[in-house]
Design an enzyme around this catalytic site. Sequence first.
Site, PDB file in Angstrom:
ATOM      1  N   CYS A  37       0.852  -1.192   0.000  1.00 10.72           N
ATOM      2  CA  CYS A  37       0.000   0.000   0.000  1.00 10.72           C
ATOM      3  C   CYS A  37       0.890   1.246   0.000  1.00 10.72           C
ATOM      4  O   CYS A  37       1.849   1.328   0.763  1.00 10.72           O
ATOM      5  CB  CYS A  37      -0.903  -0.010   1.233  1.00 10.72           C
ATOM      6  SG  CYS A  37      -1.987   1.431   1.297  1.00 10.72           S
ATOM      7  N   CYS A  95       0.572   4.971   6.901  1.00 10.34           N
ATOM      8  CA  CYS A  95      -0.036   4.803   8.229  1.00 10.34           C
ATOM      9  C   CYS A  95       0.946   4.058   9.152  1.00 10.34           C
ATOM     10  O   CYS A  95       1.305   2.905   8.875  1.00 10.34           O
ATOM     11  CB  CYS A  95      -1.346   4.035   8.120  1.00 10.34           C
ATOM     12  SG  CYS A  95      -2.419   4.668   6.798  1.00 10.34           S
ATOM     13  N   CYS A 149       0.573   0.383  10.336  1.00  6.78           N
ATOM     14  CA  CYS A 149       0.077  -0.642   9.416  1.00  6.78           C
ATOM     15  C   CYS A 149       1.170  -1.510   8.788  1.00  6.78           C
ATOM     16  O   CYS A 149       2.084  -1.012   8.130  1.00  6.78           O
ATOM     17  CB  CYS A 149      -0.743   0.003   8.304  1.00  6.78           C
ATOM     18  SG  CYS A 149      -1.551  -1.244   7.277  1.00  6.78           S
ATOM     19  N   CYS A 178     -16.519  -8.890   6.123  1.00 11.29           N
ATOM     20  CA  CYS A 178     -15.839  -7.618   5.870  1.00 11.29           C
ATOM     21  C   CYS A 178     -14.588  -7.877   5.040  1.00 11.29           C
ATOM     22  O   CYS A 178     -13.710  -8.635   5.452  1.00 11.29           O
ATOM     23  CB  CYS A 178     -15.408  -6.966   7.178  1.00 11.29           C
ATOM     24  SG  CYS A 178     -16.743  -6.779   8.350  1.00 11.29           S
ATOM     25  N   CYS A 237     -19.487  -5.873   4.021  1.00 11.53           N
ATOM     26  CA  CYS A 237     -18.748  -4.654   4.371  1.00 11.53           C
ATOM     27  C   CYS A 237     -17.460  -4.650   3.563  1.00 11.53           C
ATOM     28  O   CYS A 237     -16.868  -5.707   3.348  1.00 11.53           O
ATOM     29  CB  CYS A 237     -18.431  -4.643   5.865  1.00 11.53           C
ATOM     30  SG  CYS A 237     -17.485  -3.185   6.368  1.00 11.53           S
ATOM     31  N   CYS A 282     -19.253   2.249   8.955  1.00 12.30           N
ATOM     32  CA  CYS A 282     -18.475   1.627  10.025  1.00 12.30           C
ATOM     33  C   CYS A 282     -17.238   2.501  10.194  1.00 12.30           C
ATOM     34  O   CYS A 282     -16.422   2.592   9.270  1.00 12.30           O
ATOM     35  CB  CYS A 282     -18.092   0.205   9.630  1.00 12.30           C
ATOM     36  SG  CYS A 282     -16.950  -0.573  10.788  1.00 12.30           S
ATOM     37  N   ARG A 325     -17.661  -1.995  18.403  1.00 17.39           N
ATOM     38  CA  ARG A 325     -16.938  -3.266  18.202  1.00 17.39           C
ATOM     39  C   ARG A 325     -15.605  -3.292  18.939  1.00 17.39           C
ATOM     40  O   ARG A 325     -14.768  -2.402  18.770  1.00 17.39           O
ATOM     41  CB  ARG A 325     -16.701  -3.543  16.710  1.00 17.39           C
ATOM     42  CG  ARG A 325     -16.015  -4.898  16.499  1.00 17.39           C
ATOM     43  CD  ARG A 325     -15.917  -5.322  15.043  1.00 17.39           C
ATOM     44  NE  ARG A 325     -17.212  -5.263  14.409  1.00 17.39           N
ATOM     45  CZ  ARG A 325     -17.455  -4.594  13.279  1.00 17.39           C
ATOM     46  NH1 ARG A 325     -16.491  -3.960  12.674  1.00 17.39           N
ATOM     47  NH2 ARG A 325     -18.663  -4.583  12.774  1.00 17.39           N
TER      48      ARG A 325
HETATM   49  N1  SAM Z   1      -6.498   0.647   3.119  1.00 15.49           N
HETATM   50  C1  SAM Z   1      -7.776   0.934   3.596  1.00 15.49           C
HETATM   51  C2  SAM Z   1      -7.787   2.115   4.540  1.00 15.49           C
HETATM   52  O1  SAM Z   1      -6.833   2.329   5.295  1.00 15.49           O
HETATM   53  O2  SAM Z   1      -8.783   2.848   4.530  1.00 15.49           O
HETATM   54  C3  SAM Z   1      -8.486  -0.242   4.242  1.00 15.49           C
HETATM   55  C4  SAM Z   1      -7.715  -1.221   5.093  1.00 15.49           C
HETATM   56  S1  SAM Z   1      -6.969  -0.577   6.596  1.00 15.49           S
HETATM   57  C5  SAM Z   1      -5.889  -1.919   7.067  1.00 15.49           C
HETATM   58  C6  SAM Z   1      -8.324  -0.578   7.764  1.00 15.49           C
HETATM   59  C7  SAM Z   1      -8.082  -0.110   9.178  1.00 15.49           C
HETATM   60  O3  SAM Z   1      -7.408  -1.115   9.919  1.00 15.49           O
HETATM   61  C8  SAM Z   1      -7.227   1.122   9.408  1.00 15.49           C
HETATM   62  O4  SAM Z   1      -7.921   2.302   9.198  1.00 15.49           O
HETATM   63  C9  SAM Z   1      -6.860   0.977  10.867  1.00 15.49           C
HETATM   64  O5  SAM Z   1      -7.800   1.639  11.677  1.00 15.49           O
HETATM   65  C10 SAM Z   1      -6.902  -0.538  11.103  1.00 15.49           C
HETATM   66  N2  SAM Z   1      -5.570  -1.076  11.377  1.00 15.49           N
HETATM   67  C11 SAM Z   1      -4.588  -1.295  10.486  1.00 15.49           C
HETATM   68  N3  SAM Z   1      -3.473  -1.767  11.072  1.00 15.49           N
HETATM   69  C12 SAM Z   1      -3.751  -1.863  12.397  1.00 15.49           C
HETATM   70  C13 SAM Z   1      -3.008  -2.269  13.524  1.00 15.49           C
HETATM   71  N4  SAM Z   1      -1.728  -2.660  13.425  1.00 15.49           N
HETATM   72  N5  SAM Z   1      -3.601  -2.248  14.742  1.00 15.49           N
HETATM   73  C14 SAM Z   1      -4.882  -1.824  14.847  1.00 15.49           C
HETATM   74  N6  SAM Z   1      -5.639  -1.432  13.823  1.00 15.49           N
HETATM   75  C15 SAM Z   1      -5.089  -1.429  12.596  1.00 15.49           C
HETATM   76 FE1  SF4 Z   2      -2.714   1.338   3.413  1.00 11.03          FE
HETATM   77 FE2  SF4 Z   2      -2.609   0.195   5.792  1.00 11.03          FE
HETATM   78 FE3  SF4 Z   2      -2.972   2.816   5.619  1.00 11.03          FE
HETATM   79 FE4  SF4 Z   2      -4.952   1.125   4.829  1.00 11.03          FE
HETATM   80  S1  SF4 Z   2      -4.148   1.385   6.890  1.00 11.03           S
HETATM   81  S2  SF4 Z   2      -4.200   2.958   3.765  1.00 11.03           S
HETATM   82  S3  SF4 Z   2      -3.704  -0.578   4.039  1.00 11.03           S
HETATM   83  S4  SF4 Z   2      -1.134   1.688   4.969  1.00 11.03           S
END
Ligand code: SAM
Ligand code: SF4
Length: 325
Positions: A64, A68, A71, A108, A139, A199, A271
């Site tokens: 990606c 973030c 992530c 989801c 979802c 959500c 949740r």
């Molecule tokens: N890429 C898309 C986005 O960010 O909108 C969808 C997938 S992203 C992995 C969905 C959500 O997962 C993120 O917004 C975050 O809140 C949560 N998330 C991701 N990594 C995480 C982690 N290590 N611990 C807790 N929540 C996490």
């Molecule tokens: Fe990409 Fe992870 Fe951020 Fe979603 S949360 S936009 S998968 S880096």
Amino acid sequence: MNARVEDLINKSDLRHDWGKEEVATLFDLPFNDLLFKAHSLHRRFFEPNTVQMSSLLSIKTGKCPEDCAYCPQSVRYDTELEVEPLMPIGEVIAAAKTAKSRGATRFCMGAAWRSPKDRDLDKIEEMVREVKALGMETCMTLGMLSRPQTQRLKTAGLDYYNHNLDTSPEFYGEIITTRTYQDRLDTLAHVREAGMRVCCGGIVGMGEGRGDRVGLLQELANQPQHPESVPINMLVRVEGTPLADSDDFDPIEFVRTIAVARILMPRSYVRLSAGREDMDDAMQALCFFAGANSVFYGEKLLTTPNPSADHDRLLFKRLGIKTLQ
Ligand code: SAM
Ligand code: SF4
Ligand code: DTB
């Protein structure tokens, strides 16, 4: 409990004008008072011993472009993740059938995209239609969406779109620099305009302060409509991400966060989301008392482990909790 706090809570149904100080006052309550109030409100709107179960599937994993900091799927961090392109529809349907047979009511699907390409959406629409045909709620979480994209998903029959605010507007820049808070609010507005359910929640344990948890819940509750589903994630610390060495998060503060979410958004499903592998059963039981009434169910979240279905079934049995059918 003083009269002002009583008043705050009694009038909390469907308010969208929460002030920071009001939310902070709730967080500051003695723990038992906070839990008692959250639980009482929970009983007013929900059957108190029922939990909704959603199962997650990563339909496109890793690489990606976003940054973030929490992530494991960002291309910028070396997390030893197995990168997978968009999953063939047959595999998605097989996973949804398994989730349904184990008792999940919602499926989801998550993709590691900044936003989907229009040509990706052809396949996504097909996934929505076929999972719905199994009799499950659907979802998707695919990143940012334009107005026409939300229309396409709505027409395909998508029930919920997950898009988190993650944290307070003030702390946000410490965690993500490749998209703004406003970008997220815009996507949420498009999802609402298209008539889908929202959500939307966040993550705690990223090094934010109490004030940022106040700010996150205030933002969520002050949306024009409360999100129908509010995932509260506790950071899953993944080796290789900038937040891998974050401190343990205080379980009492986590339960407080659930309780305040319940009070601010009394008709929403709250949740108990990521992070349950690091919570013991007693902490989870307290979260259910505080107003959590939904979980992610099944051994895997998107890329990281989640408690086993057997463990959850046993926990629910010990607590006398039924699952939403
Ligand atoms: N890429 C898309 C986005 O960010 O909108 C969808 C997938 S992203 C992995 C969905 C959500 O997962 C993120 O917004 C975050 O809140 C949560 N998330 C991701 N990594 C995480 C982690 N290590 N611990 C807790 N929540 C996490
Ligand atoms: Fe990409 Fe992870 Fe951020 Fe979603 S949360 S936009 S998968 S880096
Ligand atoms: C949400 O709030 N939490 C889920 C879901 N929405 C998509 C994702 C949690 C991801 C945890 C890290 C992982 O497994 O990759």
